[in-house]
Design an enzyme around this catalytic site. Sequence first.
Site, short mmCIF file in Angstrom:
data_model
loop_
_atom_site.label_atom_id
_atom_site.label_comp_id
_atom_site.label_asym_id
_atom_site.label_seq_id
_atom_site.Cartn_x
_atom_site.Cartn_y
_atom_site.Cartn_z
N THR A 1 0.92 -1.14 0.06
CA THR A 1 0.02 0.01 -0.05
C THR A 1 0.74 1.33 -0.08
O THR A 1 2.06 1.36 0.77
CB THR A 1 -0.93 -0.04 1.10
OG1 THR A 1 -1.31 1.36 1.31
CG2 THR A 1 -0.14 -0.53 2.45
N TYR B 1 -1.34 0.14 10.58
CA TYR B 1 -1.68 -0.62 9.30
C TYR B 1 -0.47 -0.62 8.11
O TYR B 1 0.00 -1.65 7.80
CB TYR B 1 -2.99 -0.16 8.51
CG TYR B 1 -3.28 -0.58 7.12
CD1 TYR B 1 -3.43 -1.72 6.74
CD2 TYR B 1 -2.98 0.47 6.02
CE1 TYR B 1 -3.73 -2.13 5.55
CE2 TYR B 1 -3.15 0.18 4.67
CZ TYR B 1 -3.48 -1.12 4.34
OH TYR B 1 -3.81 -1.53 3.18
N1 NAD Z 1 -8.68 -1.06 -1.13
C1 NAD Z 1 -7.73 -0.18 -1.29
O1 NAD Z 1 -7.88 1.09 -1.62
C2 NAD Z 1 -6.32 -0.86 -0.81
C3 NAD Z 1 -5.24 0.20 -1.04
C4 NAD Z 1 -4.05 -0.45 -0.50
C5 NAD Z 1 -3.90 -1.84 -0.25
N2 NAD Z 1 -5.02 -2.60 -0.28
C6 NAD Z 1 -4.69 -4.02 0.21
O2 NAD Z 1 -5.42 -4.77 -0.66
C7 NAD Z 1 -5.69 -6.08 -0.14
C8 NAD Z 1 -7.32 -6.14 -0.38
O3 NAD Z 1 -8.16 -5.10 0.05
P1 NAD Z 1 -9.52 -4.84 -0.27
O4 NAD Z 1 -9.74 -3.62 -0.57
O5 NAD Z 1 -10.01 -5.94 -1.40
O6 NAD Z 1 -10.14 -5.37 1.13
P2 NAD Z 1 -11.24 -6.24 1.48
O7 NAD Z 1 -11.67 -6.17 2.91
O8 NAD Z 1 -12.46 -6.32 0.63
O9 NAD Z 1 -10.76 -7.84 1.20
C9 NAD Z 1 -9.88 -8.71 1.98
C10 NAD Z 1 -10.26 -9.78 2.05
O10 NAD Z 1 -9.63 -10.59 3.06
C11 NAD Z 1 -10.39 -11.65 4.03
N3 NAD Z 1 -9.59 -11.86 5.07
C12 NAD Z 1 -9.12 -10.87 5.90
N4 NAD Z 1 -8.52 -11.53 6.99
C13 NAD Z 1 -8.48 -13.00 6.60
C14 NAD Z 1 -7.68 -14.04 7.22
N5 NAD Z 1 -7.28 -13.72 8.50
N6 NAD Z 1 -7.92 -15.24 6.73
C15 NAD Z 1 -8.75 -15.15 5.52
N7 NAD Z 1 -9.37 -14.17 4.97
C16 NAD Z 1 -9.05 -12.86 5.53
C17 NAD Z 1 -11.64 -10.94 4.00
O11 NAD Z 1 -12.91 -11.47 4.26
C18 NAD Z 1 -11.58 -10.16 2.70
O12 NAD Z 1 -12.43 -10.99 1.78
C19 NAD Z 1 -5.36 -5.96 1.32
O13 NAD Z 1 -4.25 -6.52 1.66
C20 NAD Z 1 -5.32 -4.29 1.61
O14 NAD Z 1 -4.45 -4.08 2.53
C21 NAD Z 1 -6.16 -2.15 -0.59
#
Ligand code: NAD
Length: 334
Positions: free
Chosen positions: A125, A152
């Site tokens: 991120t 985070y």
């Molecule tokens: N959305 C953004 O703008 C953004 C920006 C930078 C980085 N990210 C990174 O991208 C990745 C995905 O983000 P997203 O926006 O799709 O979020 P999201 O919450 O929609 O997806 C995360 C998924 O991981 C699952 N999860 C969480 N902990 C878990 C565990 N212990 N075991 C199994 N499953 C688990 C959740 O149920 C969910 O389906 C993350 O790692 C996040 O840090 C997202």
Amino acid sequence: MQKILITGGAGYIGSHVTKELLKRGDYEITIVDNLSTGFAETIERIKQFYGDVDFIKLDLSDWDEVNKLLGQKKFDAIIHFAAALVVPESVENPLKYYLNNTANTANLIKAAVESGVGKFIFSSTAAVYGEPETIPATGITEKDETSPINPYGHSKLMSEQVLADSAKAYDGFNYVALRYFNVAGADIGGKIGQSTKNATHLIKVAAETALGKRDKMYIFGDDYPTADGTCIRDYIHVDDLSLAHLEALDYLDDHESDVFNVGYGQGYSVKEVIDTMKRVSGNDFTVEITGRRAGDPAMLIANSQKLQKATNWKPKYDNLELICKTALEWEKNL
Ligand SMILES: NC(=O)c1ccc[n+]([C@@H]2O[C@H](COP(=O)([O-])OP(=O)(O)OC[C@H]3O[C@@H](n4cnc5c(N)ncnc54)[C@H](O)[C@@H]3O)[C@@H](O)[C@H]2O)c1
């Protein structure tokens, strides 16, 4: 046929990457997710519209099960999305973030190394850069200082370190960490999107407000040193971000590990985003100005030249109106 494990594939970004892999074909996909913020229905929609995947409901904190699964299935690659990602929550409950994002990632890497997984793609991120004092007009590069300002960001940067040390130490284990900027929008095909509950992402919140799901929305500070006083961010369409993962997989066929920013290198202010959402929705919803949030840098823009030079990745949906439109269209389904 590459065997791919996707963690967090029931979530927003993981589901879009799964869709792109299925569209390209030639991958056998297993998704693990604990459904904490993801949705079983998303998996169903992927299967209905894009192709078959094997879904296992599993929490990555169940290290024995994770080790067993990887030992049995012998994946070629892992794309690791599963994480907790709400910045204020990470300040209130840092251990949740260090355990879920860092410790579980370290165990997953261990299981990957032990079972001979050669490629690991990690969701990092822009939060690893913290609050840069000045950002060149050409955006932040991977060489700029990393200095997270919340648990985070630290939890993700620590995971990058575990990956870097592991790739150095264990032959045959390589990774790409993709540092995403602000991800937004929904499947161009209209079949999946961001279903996150209580989301704090600006474009999602604006879409909810445009549809009357919220009475109003807030702008956190209009006294920043930017043209209109509101913060500037680099919004990338989720399908473009997803395609970067496919490029990263290909990259690791004949390259060693690396870290890449993924963004458009172009920023929009909060006010510009809200105006765009008002225009595409045709709804002049209520917006209130309130105080700044702690730890919000005035401007965050990616320089993603490194990724564009190293791979065939090129932005296709670099258009704020399109991003807002796809987010709005998806929001109507929820
Ligand atoms: N959305 C953004 O703008 C953004 C920006 C930078 C980085 N990210 C990174 O991208 C990745 C995905 O983000 P997203 O926006 O799709 O979020 P999201 O919450 O929609 O997806 C995360 C998924 O991981 C699952 N999860 C969480 N902990 C878990 C565990 N212990 N075991 C199994 N499953 C688990 C959740 O149920 C969910 O389906 C993350 O790692 C996040 O840090 C997202």
